[in-house]
Design an enzyme around this catalytic site. Structure first.
Site, short mmCIF file in Angstrom:
data_model
loop_
_atom_site.label_atom_id
_atom_site.label_comp_id
_atom_site.label_asym_id
_atom_site.label_seq_id
_atom_site.Cartn_x
_atom_site.Cartn_y
_atom_site.Cartn_z
CG ASP A 1 0.11 -0.07 2.01
OD1 ASP A 1 1.07 -0.20 2.53
OD2 ASP A 1 -1.19 0.47 3.60
CG HIS B 1 7.02 -0.05 10.32
ND1 HIS B 1 7.95 -0.14 12.30
CD2 HIS B 1 6.84 1.36 10.63
CE1 HIS B 1 7.23 0.35 12.54
NE2 HIS B 1 7.10 1.54 12.48
#
Length: 320
Positions: free
Chosen positions: A17, A247
């Site tokens: 995303d 991340h």
């Protein structure tokens, strides 16, 4: 490290995303000669899905590649949609940069169908690397319940098993954005490795690290530095971090360099209601498959690899 001249490259699909840290992870994967990204699939989360698909196509073009980009789920598996995290990633997903205008066409298949087709084509050679909500994987399971036995495994960024979440004290954003899909994925009988906040918040990248990348790779590295400035400002204001967490790149590195992570294996269940919605908690259920969730990492090695690999990004692009 495996010598890419003597061993085949690991085939992966990044379900994404994009998103600033997604861009970091995707370009890292493109620049690592041990990986073959066979396609990107897109999902809502950091941005709307139409933006994710546009941004993913832009990243592919920037790297001088022409791999498939398949448009994915536009809303959660069951719960209502939430607004994207524009305050973290910017209104177009790339910080304060304007919306890109890629020309690469979108693959005609849905993300879920693309995942199933690639599983049939590549089998155990394929690893799925989702770094957003797990909606596309849930829909792929609906299309092919035998999918877990066909592929080499799943290495995902998400969850917070032993530490607080980043949406609230319980939940991490990717899981919180679609807990029902995550529950389907965590309950399925495939090899799952979870790279969650338990380790990713230990891996910080400063603006200076990104400047080093940009100096060596002005085109791709310069883009990553520029989009990350907005992201880093969020961390400085919200978390008092002198940099940003890696991340999503951590999930990619867990595929290429698994020994830099330590794991605990146990069944993990996703909370589907109440204040703990989206939490990832260990349960004692004998009939539930265990997942391996990272509890430790060699942060300095991971960050050094991230920087060194992306410093080569422009050079690799020129060779394609």
């Amino acid at each position: 490290m495996t010598d890419p001249t003597t061993a085949s490259r690991q085939k992966i699909i990044i379900d994404t995303d994009p998103g600033v840290d997604d861009a970091l992870a995707i370009h890292l994967a493109f620049a690592d000669p041990r990986l073959e990204v066979v396609g990107l699939t897109t999902v809502f989360g950091n941005v709307h899905t139409y933006q994710a698909t546009r941004n993913a196509r832009h990243l592919v073009e920037m790297a001088g590649l022409a791999i498939p980009v398949a448009h994915g789920a536009e809303k959660p598996y069951q719960q209502p949609s939430r607004d994207p995290a524009h305050f973290i990633h910017g209104h177009e997903g790339f910080g304060d940069q304007p919306a890109p205008a890629p020309v690469l066409s979108v693959d005609p298949r849905s993300a879920a169908q693309f995942i199933c087709d690639m599983a049939d084509l590549h089998g155990k050679e394929l690893i799925l690397c989702p770094v957003g909500p797990l909606t596309n994987l849930a829909h792929a399971l609906d299309l092919d319940p035998a999918l877990p036995g066909k592929i080499g495994g799943v290495v995902l960024m998400g969850g917070a098993v032993t530490v607080p979440g980043n949406v609230n004290s319980y939940a991490e954003a990717n899981i919180h954005n679609d807990p029902h899909a995550a529950e389907m994925v965590f309950a399925a009988a495939w090899d799952v490795r979870v790279i969650g906040l338990d380790v990713t918040e230990q891996i910080l990248c400063s603006l200076q690290h990104l400047e080093e990348i940009a100096a060596a790779s002005p085109q791709i590295g310069g883009f990553l530095r520029d989009v990350s400035a907005f992201y880093i400002r969020f961390y400085q204001q919200a978390r008092a971090f002198d940099g940003c967490c890696l991340h999503d790149p951590a999930a990619v590195i867990a595929i290429t360099d698994p020994d830099w992570f330590s794991y605990h294996k146990a069944p993990v269940k996703i909370s589907l209601e109440g204040d703990t919605l989206g939490s990832t908690r260990i349960v004692a259920e004998a009939n539930r498959p265990g997942v391996r969730f990272a509890v430790g990492c060699e942060a300095d090695k991971i960050r050094a690899h991230f920087v060194a690999t992306l410093m080569q990004a422009d050079q690799l692009r020129a060779q394609r």
